[in-house]
Scaffold this motif. Sequence first.
Motif, PDB file in Angstrom:
ATOM      1  N   VAL A 187       0.858  -1.182   0.000  1.00 47.83           N
ATOM      2  CA  VAL A 187       0.000   0.000   0.000  1.00 47.83           C
ATOM      3  C   VAL A 187       0.892   1.229   0.000  1.00 47.83           C
ATOM      4  O   VAL A 187       1.861   1.310   0.768  1.00 47.83           O
ATOM      5  CB  VAL A 187      -0.928   0.024   1.238  1.00 47.83           C
ATOM      6  CG1 VAL A 187      -1.761   1.297   1.270  1.00 47.83           C
ATOM      7  CG2 VAL A 187      -1.836  -1.204   1.238  1.00 47.83           C
ATOM      8  N   THR A 188       0.559   2.184  -0.864  1.00 47.15           N
ATOM      9  CA  THR A 188       1.291   3.442  -0.872  1.00 47.15           C
ATOM     10  C   THR A 188       0.308   4.597  -0.924  1.00 47.15           C
ATOM     11  O   THR A 188      -0.812   4.462  -1.434  1.00 47.15           O
ATOM     12  CB  THR A 188       2.240   3.556  -2.084  1.00 47.15           C
ATOM     13  OG1 THR A 188       1.478   3.488  -3.293  1.00 47.15           O
ATOM     14  CG2 THR A 188       3.275   2.447  -2.068  1.00 47.15           C
ATOM     15  N   ARG A 189       0.742   5.738  -0.389  1.00 52.39           N
ATOM     16  CA  ARG A 189      -0.023   6.972  -0.540  1.00 52.39           C
ATOM     17  C   ARG A 189       0.941   8.071  -0.948  1.00 52.39           C
ATOM     18  O   ARG A 189       1.942   8.303  -0.268  1.00 52.39           O
ATOM     19  CB  ARG A 189      -0.762   7.348   0.735  1.00 52.39           C
ATOM     20  CG  ARG A 189      -1.636   8.584   0.516  1.00 52.39           C
ATOM     21  CD  ARG A 189      -2.665   8.830   1.572  1.00 52.39           C
ATOM     22  NE  ARG A 189      -3.441  10.009   1.206  1.00 52.39           N
ATOM     23  CZ  ARG A 189      -4.314  10.617   1.999  1.00 52.39           C
ATOM     24  NH1 ARG A 189      -4.554  10.127   3.209  1.00 52.39           N
ATOM     25  NH2 ARG A 189      -4.950  11.690   1.588  1.00 52.39           N
ATOM     26  N   ALA A 190       0.622   8.698  -2.080  1.00 48.71           N
ATOM     27  CA  ALA A 190       1.513   9.713  -2.669  1.00 48.71           C
ATOM     28  C   ALA A 190       2.924   9.159  -2.828  1.00 48.71           C
ATOM     29  O   ALA A 190       3.913   9.858  -2.644  1.00 48.71           O
ATOM     30  CB  ALA A 190       1.518  10.975  -1.820  1.00 48.71           C
ATOM     31  N   GLY A 191       3.008   7.867  -3.167  1.00 51.82           N
ATOM     32  CA  GLY A 191       4.287   7.223  -3.402  1.00 51.82           C
ATOM     33  C   GLY A 191       5.000   6.734  -2.163  1.00 51.82           C
ATOM     34  O   GLY A 191       6.025   6.054  -2.272  1.00 51.82           O
ATOM     35  N   GLU A 192       4.483   7.047  -0.982  1.00 53.63           N
ATOM     36  CA  GLU A 192       5.118   6.625   0.269  1.00 53.63           C
ATOM     37  C   GLU A 192       4.489   5.324   0.761  1.00 53.63           C
ATOM     38  O   GLU A 192       3.266   5.218   0.879  1.00 53.63           O
ATOM     39  CB  GLU A 192       4.951   7.706   1.329  1.00 53.63           C
ATOM     40  CG  GLU A 192       5.608   7.372   2.657  1.00 53.63           C
ATOM     41  CD  GLU A 192       5.435   8.481   3.683  1.00 53.63           C
ATOM     42  OE1 GLU A 192       5.630   8.197   4.891  1.00 53.63           O
ATOM     43  OE2 GLU A 192       5.080   9.609   3.291  1.00 53.63           O
ATOM     44  N   GLN A 193       5.311   4.321   1.049  1.00 52.07           N
ATOM     45  CA  GLN A 193       4.799   3.021   1.454  1.00 52.07           C
ATOM     46  C   GLN A 193       4.180   3.077   2.847  1.00 52.07           C
ATOM     47  O   GLN A 193       4.696   3.727   3.754  1.00 52.07           O
ATOM     48  CB  GLN A 193       5.896   1.964   1.423  1.00 52.07           C
ATOM     49  CG  GLN A 193       5.353   0.540   1.619  1.00 52.07           C
ATOM     50  CD  GLN A 193       6.300  -0.508   1.083  1.00 52.07           C
ATOM     51  OE1 GLN A 193       7.403  -0.205   0.634  1.00 52.07           O
ATOM     52  NE2 GLN A 193       5.884  -1.758   1.120  1.00 52.07           N
ATOM     53  N   ILE A 194       3.045   2.371   2.983  1.00 57.34           N
ATOM     54  CA  ILE A 194       2.335   2.273   4.258  1.00 57.34           C
ATOM     55  C   ILE A 194       2.339   0.800   4.658  1.00 57.34           C
ATOM     56  O   ILE A 194       1.926  -0.060   3.867  1.00 57.34           O
ATOM     57  CB  ILE A 194       0.891   2.787   4.135  1.00 57.34           C
ATOM     58  CG1 ILE A 194       0.882   4.261   3.726  1.00 57.34           C
ATOM     59  CG2 ILE A 194       0.129   2.588   5.439  1.00 57.34           C
ATOM     60  CD1 ILE A 194      -0.492   4.780   3.372  1.00 57.34           C
ATOM     61  N   TYR A 195       2.781   0.492   5.858  1.00 59.92           N
ATOM     62  CA  TYR A 195       2.877  -0.893   6.310  1.00 59.92           C
ATOM     63  C   TYR A 195       1.640  -1.246   7.129  1.00 59.92           C
ATOM     64  O   TYR A 195       1.358  -0.625   8.161  1.00 59.92           O
ATOM     65  CB  TYR A 195       4.152  -1.093   7.120  1.00 59.92           C
ATOM     66  CG  TYR A 195       5.403  -0.857   6.302  1.00 59.92           C
ATOM     67  CD1 TYR A 195       5.918  -1.863   5.486  1.00 59.92           C
ATOM     68  CD2 TYR A 195       6.030   0.384   6.318  1.00 59.92           C
ATOM     69  CE1 TYR A 195       7.047  -1.640   4.719  1.00 59.92           C
ATOM     70  CE2 TYR A 195       7.160   0.610   5.547  1.00 59.92           C
ATOM     71  CZ  TYR A 195       7.657  -0.405   4.748  1.00 59.92           C
ATOM     72  OH  TYR A 195       8.771  -0.188   3.975  1.00 59.92           O
ATOM     73  N   LEU A 196       0.902  -2.252   6.659  1.00 61.14           N
ATOM     74  CA  LEU A 196      -0.340  -2.669   7.305  1.00 61.14           C
ATOM     75  C   LEU A 196      -0.254  -4.123   7.744  1.00 61.14           C
ATOM     76  O   LEU A 196       0.433  -4.937   7.105  1.00 61.14           O
ATOM     77  CB  LEU A 196      -1.528  -2.516   6.345  1.00 61.14           C
ATOM     78  CG  LEU A 196      -1.809  -1.128   5.766  1.00 61.14           C
ATOM     79  CD1 LEU A 196      -3.005  -1.197   4.826  1.00 61.14           C
ATOM     80  CD2 LEU A 196      -2.048  -0.110   6.862  1.00 61.14           C
ATOM     81  N   THR A 197      -0.983  -4.455   8.802  1.00 63.20           N
ATOM     82  CA  THR A 197      -1.154  -5.859   9.168  1.00 63.20           C
ATOM     83  C   THR A 197      -2.103  -6.509   8.164  1.00 63.20           C
ATOM     84  O   THR A 197      -2.762  -5.822   7.372  1.00 63.20           O
ATOM     85  CB  THR A 197      -1.735  -5.988  10.580  1.00 63.20           C
ATOM     86  OG1 THR A 197      -3.078  -5.481  10.573  1.00 63.20           O
ATOM     87  CG2 THR A 197      -0.903  -5.231  11.595  1.00 63.20           C
ATOM     88  N   ALA A 198      -2.203  -7.841   8.214  1.00 59.89           N
ATOM     89  CA  ALA A 198      -3.079  -8.553   7.276  1.00 59.89           C
ATOM     90  C   ALA A 198      -4.538  -8.111   7.421  1.00 59.89           C
ATOM     91  O   ALA A 198      -5.253  -7.927   6.426  1.00 59.89           O
ATOM     92  CB  ALA A 198      -2.961 -10.058   7.497  1.00 59.89           C
TER      93      ALA A 198
END
Length: 233
Positions: free
Chosen positions: A152-163
């Motif tokens: 997942v990314t927002r404005a090119g910045e990666q976002i780390y999410l749990t399952a």
Amino acid sequence: MTHPDGSPIQVLVVDDEPALSDLVSMVLRYEGWNVTTAANGAAAIRQAAAGCPDVVVLDLMLPDMSGLDVLHELHRIRPELPVLLLTAKDSMEDRIAGLAAGGDDYVTKPFSVEEMILRLRALVKRSGRGVVDGSSQLVVGDLVLDEDSHEVTRAGEQIYLTATEFSVLRVLMHNPRRVLTKAQILHHVWEYDFDGRSNVVELYISYLRKKVDADRPPMIHTVRGVGYVIKPQ
């Protein structure tokens, strides 16, 4: 996943439990598939004969006849029709009996809806009826979710999410600008028996806001008395 010509996959869901039938239908419609339902074996046979399902989800415990008898009749009408079996019985003998009778695969209740989708996709792909969609990405504004890589990314910045966070965000992004109730999100992300979990959606929405909307214009919104919606700014 669609037909080679781009038209939706047709699914027949056969189960006499309304809650489960509604859950499976809702999840598959989120995937873009067309769904019809039948609450008993006789109705399932009629619909399979009259319509053109590409795949069948069949509960083995039906009120009017054995699910195995329904399976035999479906294959008499449409020998090539792939069938995914649902069963509450988890013994090796029951699973072997279903597969020996012509079932292509099975899941046991309670089951993960993500597992069910993956198994159905595999059945349809093996049958040659469907092709995988060209893109695995969901895009809402500057938020991008890749269903294959689970990135997942927002404005090119990666976002780390749990399952689980990923699954909640995924169902929101499949329905941009559409308000989803807590019950709809629960049905899609968790098992269909969600008694006692009414606050879990609020919890995971709060987790997502801290990651997706942190220091950015908010995309995840609460519609009081209704549910939640994701929309671009």
